[in-house]
Scaffold this active site. Structure first.
Site, PDB file in Angstrom:
ATOM      1  N   TYR A  92       0.866  -1.187   0.000  1.00  0.00           N
ATOM      2  CA  TYR A  92       0.000   0.000   0.000  1.00  0.00           C
ATOM      3  C   TYR A  92       0.896   1.227   0.000  1.00  0.00           C
ATOM      4  O   TYR A  92       1.796   1.341   0.831  1.00  0.00           O
ATOM      5  CB  TYR A  92      -0.895   0.009   1.245  1.00  0.00           C
ATOM      6  N   GLU A 107      -0.132   4.962  -0.593  1.00  0.00           N
ATOM      7  CA  GLU A 107      -0.847   6.212  -0.839  1.00  0.00           C
ATOM      8  C   GLU A 107       0.133   7.378  -0.838  1.00  0.00           C
ATOM      9  O   GLU A 107       1.017   7.460   0.013  1.00  0.00           O
ATOM     10  CB  GLU A 107      -1.904   6.447   0.239  1.00  0.00           C
ATOM     11  N   ASP A 156      -6.203  13.633 -25.541  1.00  0.00           N
ATOM     12  CA  ASP A 156      -6.480  12.255 -25.131  1.00  0.00           C
ATOM     13  C   ASP A 156      -5.779  11.350 -26.143  1.00  0.00           C
ATOM     14  O   ASP A 156      -6.305  11.059 -27.215  1.00  0.00           O
ATOM     15  CB  ASP A 156      -7.984  12.003 -25.116  1.00  0.00           C
ATOM     16  N   THR A 213      -3.225   5.861 -22.066  1.00  0.00           N
ATOM     17  CA  THR A 213      -3.170   4.535 -21.456  1.00  0.00           C
ATOM     18  C   THR A 213      -1.776   3.973 -21.676  1.00  0.00           C
ATOM     19  O   THR A 213      -1.018   4.435 -22.529  1.00  0.00           O
ATOM     20  CB  THR A 213      -4.197   3.579 -22.083  1.00  0.00           C
ATOM     21  N   LYS A 259      -2.610  -0.886 -25.065  1.00  0.00           N
ATOM     22  CA  LYS A 259      -2.783  -0.635 -26.494  1.00  0.00           C
ATOM     23  C   LYS A 259      -1.437  -0.787 -27.219  1.00  0.00           C
ATOM     24  O   LYS A 259      -0.695  -1.726 -26.946  1.00  0.00           O
ATOM     25  CB  LYS A 259      -3.438   0.721 -26.723  1.00  0.00           C
ATOM     26  N   ARG A 271      -2.390  -2.777 -18.308  1.00  0.00           N
ATOM     27  CA  ARG A 271      -3.591  -1.959 -18.395  1.00  0.00           C
ATOM     28  C   ARG A 271      -3.523  -0.880 -17.317  1.00  0.00           C
ATOM     29  O   ARG A 271      -3.415  -1.169 -16.124  1.00  0.00           O
ATOM     30  CB  ARG A 271      -4.838  -2.822 -18.210  1.00  0.00           C
TER      31      ARG A 271
END
Length: 439
Positions: free
Chosen positions: A71, A73, A217, A243, A246, A252
């Site tokens: 974890y 954060e 984008d 992303t 692709k 991903r």
């Protein structure tokens, strides 16, 4: 579903999968059957969904690493949990590689998806009720470009620009006129089904004229940009959303690129505003992908992807498909199968039955659906331009209703070019040797 144990790994370096399927078979055979079934599906069919690709074994290894347990954060040197020294190192490497690869001053590599990246960009620059100018959904715009079913359409006032009805190309005069009329707070360039390069310089000029932010984008072309096969929006856009899968061939996930002046706003929009803890195993996998994309072999791969898309588009047109914009500059092709007597969904289903996997998309100026092809995954597998011509004929035959005959030929072609040699469907994958398409 029968469980197929993978064949012995190929001796070729870089072709083996890191997962221990033997341990998974012992511990959880039900899920093992699902995962092995998916591996076999990918090895026995051809993937032409424009948003999909095959990651390298190194990316898969990072995804399955102990960083999945951590974890973290916050950001490097400013975490809310202890024990983050290795998570910090992974994120620093990913950010350093991303900024170098794309020529950006700042990178945020934490977004869980492309949509998460767009949400963060909007959160950093906009307030609810602001007007945004973006490509309309019927012309190739994404859900985050104003769909009423998406947060974007509910929180902001979107105005959609379109394409010239004759050429299918973006109508920049219309974009400029709409910008002058509506004075948007932001203009979004980019799409999911427009096969040509946007003119980033013109978008920048229009944004400056009306005092708008420019958000690019670039989810689909980011891998082409990394390989020098598409123009880079970074010098023109205030924020670039992307992303990491692709064409880029990473895990991903999403990322954001911006200048130093917006870095703090972008970072705070990702955490703590829109996300909690980063997926550090995915961040590490992104770093691996950025490193792979910086290699000369990846540039050659990116240019092959485009050459293959152009060859496939020409073959599809010869088979009777209507190709939007008359061709492509990218990895994707949008085609109308209506001249063959079927609609997009029927064509997609017939192709899927033949082992040719792709998706449907909107067609400009039409309520009907077309089909969208992408050449990134088959290029990764090592198919060449001659194979694209062969595929075009198979597409035509399958759409016309000869799926059973096509299926055997598709299976043969897929097994001759396994995505992960040494694994998957017996009788073709184990002895396939290393992929010639992998950079």
């Amino acid at each position: 579903m029968p469980v197929t144990t993978p064949a012995a790994p190929s001796s070729a370096p870089g072709t083996t999968l890191p997962q221990d399927f033997g341990a998974l078979l012992r511990e959880d055979p039900e899920i093992a059957a699902v995962l092995l079934g998916e591996l076999n599906r990918q090895s026995d069919t051809l993937q032409l969904i424009a948003a999909e690709n095959f990651t390298s074994p190194a990316v898969l290894a990072a995804l399955g690493s102990p960083l999945a347990n951590k974890y973290a954060e916050g950001y490097p040197d400013a975490r809310y949990h202890g024990g983050c020294e290795h998570a910090d190192a992974a994120e620093r490497i990913a950010r350093r590689r991303a900024t170098a690869l794309f020529g950006a001053e700042h990178a945020n590599v934490q977004p869980h998806s492309g949509s998460s990246a767009v949400l963060a960009a909007y959160a950093a620059l906009l307030r609810p009720g602001d007007t945004v100018l973006a490509m309309g959904l019927p012309y190739g715009g994404h859900l985050t470009h104003g769909s009423p079913a998406n947060f974007s359409g509910r929180w902001f006032e979107f105005v959609g620009y379109g394409v010239d009805p004759e050429s299918g190309l973006i109508d920049y005069a219309q974009v400029r006129a709409l910008a002058r009329r509506h004075r948007p707070k932001a203009i979004v360039s980019g799409s999911i089904a427009y096969p040509r390069h946007p003119d980033h310089e013109v978008f920048r000029e229009i944004a400056d004229e009306v005092g708008a932010y420019l958000i690019a984008d670039a989810a689909h072309p980011m891998g082409l940009i990394a390989g020098g096969a598409a123009p880079n929006p970074v010098p023109y856009a205030d924020v670039v959303c992307a992303t990491t899968h692709k064409v880029l061939r990473g895990p991903r996930g999403g990322m954001l690129l911006c200048g130093a002046e917006l870095a703090e706003r972008i970072d705070r929009a990702v955490f703590p505003f829109t996300q909690g803890g980063a997926q550090m195993h995915t961040v590490a996998a992104k770093a691996v992908a950025f490193g792979e994309a910086a290699a000369p072999a990846f540039a050659a791969y990116a240019h092959r992807v485009v050459a293959h898309a152009r060859a496939l588009a020409a073959g599809l047109e010869a088979e009777g498909f209507e190709i939007t914009t008359g061709g492509t500059d990218t990895h994707l092709i949008v085609a109308d199968p209506a001249p063959l007597g079927v609609d997009g969904r029927t064509a997609r289903d017939r192709l899927a039955a033949a082992g040719l996997v792709l998706d449907v998309c909107a067609l400009p100026h039409d309520d009907a659906r077309g089909i969208r092809f992408g050449t990134a995954a088959v290029t990764t597998q090592g198919l060449d331009e001659a194979d694209m011509a062969r595929l075009a004929v198979l597409f035509g035959a399958a759409v016309r209703g000869s799926g059973e005959n096509v299926r055997a030929e598709v299976r043969e072609l897929a097994r001759a070019h396994p995505p992960y040699p040494g694994h998957g469907v017996p009788g073709g994958v184990a002895g396939g040797g290393p992929s010639t398409g992998r950079a």
